[in-house]
Every structure is written in C-alpha cells, then in structure tokens.
Motif scaffolding. Structure first.
Motif, mmCIF file in Angstrom:
data_model
loop_
_atom_site.group_PDB
_atom_site.id
_atom_site.type_symbol
_atom_site.label_atom_id
_atom_site.label_comp_id
_atom_site.label_asym_id
_atom_site.label_seq_id
_atom_site.Cartn_x
_atom_site.Cartn_y
_atom_site.Cartn_z
ATOM 1 N N MET A 1 -72.426 -49.341 59.828
ATOM 2 C CA MET A 1 -72.113 -47.915 59.748
ATOM 3 C C MET A 1 -73.386 -47.129 59.524
ATOM 4 S SD MET A 1 -69.625 -46.029 57.004
ATOM 5 C CE MET A 1 -69.519 -44.252 56.934
ATOM 6 N N ALA A 7 -69.548 -39.984 54.107
ATOM 7 C CA ALA A 7 -69.050 -41.179 53.431
ATOM 8 C C ALA A 7 -68.657 -40.866 51.993
ATOM 9 C CB ALA A 7 -70.093 -42.286 53.457
ATOM 10 N N GLY A 18 -60.274 -42.609 52.434
ATOM 11 C CA GLY A 18 -59.745 -43.625 53.323
ATOM 12 C C GLY A 18 -58.337 -43.994 52.891
ATOM 13 N N HIS A 315 -63.179 -47.602 49.045
ATOM 14 C CA HIS A 315 -63.412 -47.057 50.384
ATOM 15 C C HIS A 315 -64.819 -47.381 50.877
ATOM 16 C CE1 HIS A 315 -63.420 -44.472 53.825
ATOM 17 N NE2 HIS A 315 -64.288 -43.627 53.304
ATOM 18 N N ASP A 318 -64.796 -51.046 51.901
ATOM 19 C CA ASP A 318 -64.084 -51.313 53.152
ATOM 20 C C ASP A 318 -64.798 -50.720 54.360
ATOM 21 O OD1 ASP A 318 -62.144 -52.738 51.859
ATOM 22 O OD2 ASP A 318 -60.467 -51.528 52.573
ATOM 23 N N SER A 319 -65.470 -49.590 54.165
ATOM 24 C CA SER A 319 -66.180 -48.952 55.274
ATOM 25 C C SER A 319 -67.498 -49.650 55.587
ATOM 26 C CB SER A 319 -66.453 -47.485 54.950
ATOM 27 O OG SER A 319 -67.433 -47.355 53.931
ATOM 28 N N ARG A 321 -70.275 -49.161 53.882
ATOM 29 C CA ARG A 321 -71.452 -48.377 53.467
ATOM 30 C C ARG A 321 -72.073 -48.918 52.199
ATOM 31 N NH1 ARG A 321 -75.599 -47.383 52.793
ATOM 32 N NH2 ARG A 321 -76.753 -45.411 52.646
#
Length: 393
Positions: A1, A7, A18, A315, A318-319, A321
C-alpha cells in the motif's frame, strides 16, 4: 500500500475504520456518545479551543518533548535509534496530551466530574492532575491487581484529590476497570464525562483520542526533518495496548515512506493472536475463545494488560500500512535494563515492549544495520521500579 494520509483520516459516519470501530453501547449511552461527537467536532473546529489546548500543553505539560539520540545503544546495535521522549511530559507519560484535551472539552460541555479507567496508573494520574487543574472531581476505576502492583500511582492519584475505586470482578485488571467505568457512566452521563485513556471504546473515542495524541507524531515529524538527512526515519515503532501513543505517533508519519511497527505484549497480542469481536463498545481484534468469550490478557506491564486493541490499529494491520509484532515479559525486562545502563533512561515497562523489538530485530532483515528508527518512549519507569526490583531478584 502506498503511503497516504487517508490511512488515518476521519472515520466513517458510523465511526468505523475499515471494518472496525462502531458504537456498541447500551441505549442509555447513545445520546451521550452522539453529544460527545458533536461537541468534539465543534471544539476541534474552534481556533479558541485549539489555541487553549496548545497553550496548556506548552506551558503546563511541557511540550514539545524532545527527540533524543540514543548514542551508545545505537552504536551497540548498529542502527540509529531516536527516542521521542513522552516520559518527559508532565505526569511522566503521553497520557497528559489526551486528558488535557478531554478535560477542556468536558468543562466546555458543562460537566463537573471525570470518570476514568486505568491499568498502569499513568492515565489515572493524568486524569487526577487535570481534574485538579480544572476544578473537576475525579473518580478512577482500577483493577485490584493493578492497585497492588502500582501502589505508588494510586497514592499519587489520591494525593491529587481523586477517588480510586479498586475493581474486584473478573481478572481484576484493566479490562474490568473499563467495564466498571462504563457502568457508572450510564447513570451519570449528564454530569460526568468518561475520560477514556486510549484509542478504544465507542465512537467517537478512538478518533478523538488519536487526534489529541496526534501532537506526538506531528512534533516528531518536524524534529526528524531537522535531525535526519532523509527527513524521515526508516522505521517508526511504539508499544500498543489500546494504542494511543502509537496512533498519535503513526498519524505523523502515515503519509511518508516510514515503516510503522506496533509492539504488543505477547500475552495480550490481540492483533497477533486474536480475532474480530466486540468489547467495550467497539469492534476490533480481541483475544477470545471459539465461543466468542473474551480471554484474559497477561503482561508484565499493567498498561498493556488488555485483551483488545484500538479499532484503527486493526484497520492499519489489515490494510498493510502498519505491522504488529509482540515482545515477551523477559525481553521487556532485558530492554528496560539495557536502556537504563546505556542511556541513563528508566523507561516504563509499556515503552520497553517497543525497545525489546528493536533489540531483537536490529541487524536482521526486519531492521537492517544502518537503519534509522524513531521509538516513542511513552512513559517513565518510576512507577514500575518496585515491581521490577522483585522480578529481577
């Protein structure tokens, strides 16, 4: 990402980052949460409120806190380690940033009392301190086990005029103190403000607390721009329980190339070992069994002894970042002693989780030699001295 400030932007209208977050509270508290969101939005957009908070943080809390090069330890590890010194803020931790914000907001809302939960006691001390400063009554709920292992902080809270209520239900730690604080808030929301200490709880708390703690990351971003040829560190690391010091730090670097690393307690690694669930009004990764029953967390540090983690951290994990790792109690105690004996800094057990990862990862593919690391030292270790003395015998 790719790095993006979005974010760590504002959550959705229903308080989600998210898939995580939300507002799962008894019907009696829905109006209180909605009012708090409205009042925070109004205050945060008001230059007068922001100005008063900035002045108080500077003149009372001692901001900005410095970024200190850990010279001897850096030479030993082969990485350039910089410490963001929240241990030098008034009351000895980052907690004062959030509590001053919430205290000023509570006064603006006409509330006369502050309710708080605490584990290690630093949030309780900060809340008692701000209550004394602003003339607000303070009641702090603290697990009975934490009352015993953080005796000094209990005395500090009481000396500052707060009432400390030992919680004897459940595991008698932070999660139980939080539950008790929520129960009291249900019947007192018109006169009392629940001053949650981390980026957890129902919306708007995770967002609001992160914004009050954003000052850590924004200061550190400017300080790194002056200290480092590249302007930003390769890695930004902080300990994570509920996750407020990490969220505040990450917010300053989320739109850069810096890797973001959160370090949980091995016995409370909600992201590393948990699964999605609901606790204390929010949806996030939790330690739970196959039937959804919340499991008791364990950590040598009372401040990380919590079975969940703030929804924004879930979040970020999971993303992709940010990434989340863990440290054992033995690694933490080793890190505490190492920092004390190389840099003359006695750090909180919570902060030493972040340092434990740096000690373990330095010189490996996780943290190659020559890397620059910014570590948020979230608090000082005076509160832990008696406990550590017994553990090191």
């Amino acid at each position: 990402m790719s790095p993006s400030r979005s974010a760590m932007a504002e959550p959705t209208a229903d308080g989600r980052f998210g898939a995580f977050g939300g507002c799962y509270v008894p019907e009696a508290l829905i109006p209180a949460c909605r009012t708090l969101e409205q009042e925070f939005r109004t205050a945060w957009a008001d230059p007068a409120f922001r100005g008063e908070l900035a002045r108080t943080l500077k003149l009372y809390a001692g901001r900005p806190t410095p970024v200190t090069p850990a010279t001897r330890l850096s030479a030993e590890l082969g990485v350039n380690l910089l410490l963001k010194r929240e241990d030098l803020a008034h009351t000895g931790s980052h907690k004062i940033n959030n509590v001053l914000g919430q205290g000023l907001l509570a006064r603006r809302m006409g509330r006369t009392r502050l309710l708080a939960e605490t584990g290690a006691g630093q949030h309780g001390v900060a809340t008692a301190t701000v209550g004394a400063l602003l003339g607000l009554d303070v009641t702090v709920f603290m697990g009975a086990k934490d009352v015993e292992r953080q005796e000094l902080n209990v005395f500090r809270m009481e000396l500052l005029g707060a009432t400390v209520v030992p919680v004897t239900t459940g595991g008698q730690t932070l999660a139980d103190a939080t539950s008790e604080a929520f129960r009291h808030w249900v019947g007192q929301s018109e006169t009392a403000h629940y001053c949650i200490g981390s980026t957890m709880g129902p919306h708007p708390y995770p967002w609001m607390v992160r914004e009050f703690q954003r000052v850590i990351g924004e200061e550190a971003r400017g300080q790194c721009a002056e200290l480092l040829p590249a302007g930003v560190p390769d890695v930004v690391v902080a300990c994570v329980g509920g996750g407020s010091n990490a969220a505040g730090t990450f917010a300053g670097f989320v739109d850069t190339s810096a890797q973001l690393v959160g370090v949980e307690a091995a016995g409370g690694a909600a992201i590393g070992s948990g699964s999605p669930g609901i606790l204390h009004g929010f949806d996030s990764y939790l330690l739970q069994d196959d039937d959804g029953q919340v499991l008791e967390a364990h950590s040598v540090s009372a401040g990380l002894d919590y079975p969940g983690v703030g929804p924004e951290h879930s979040h970020l994990a999971d993303s992709g970042r940010a990434r989340y790792v863990s440290a054992t109690d033995d690694e933490v105690l080793h890190a505490l002693r190492k920092l004390a004996q190389t840099e003359g800094i006695l750090a909180a057990l919570e902060s030493c989780h972040a340092l434990a990862w740096v000690l373990r990862a330095a010189g490996t593919s996780e943290l190659p030699s020559g890397s620059t690391v910014l570590l948020t030292l979230s608090g000082r270790g005076d509160k832990d001295a008696a406990q550590v003395r017994e553990l090191l015998k």
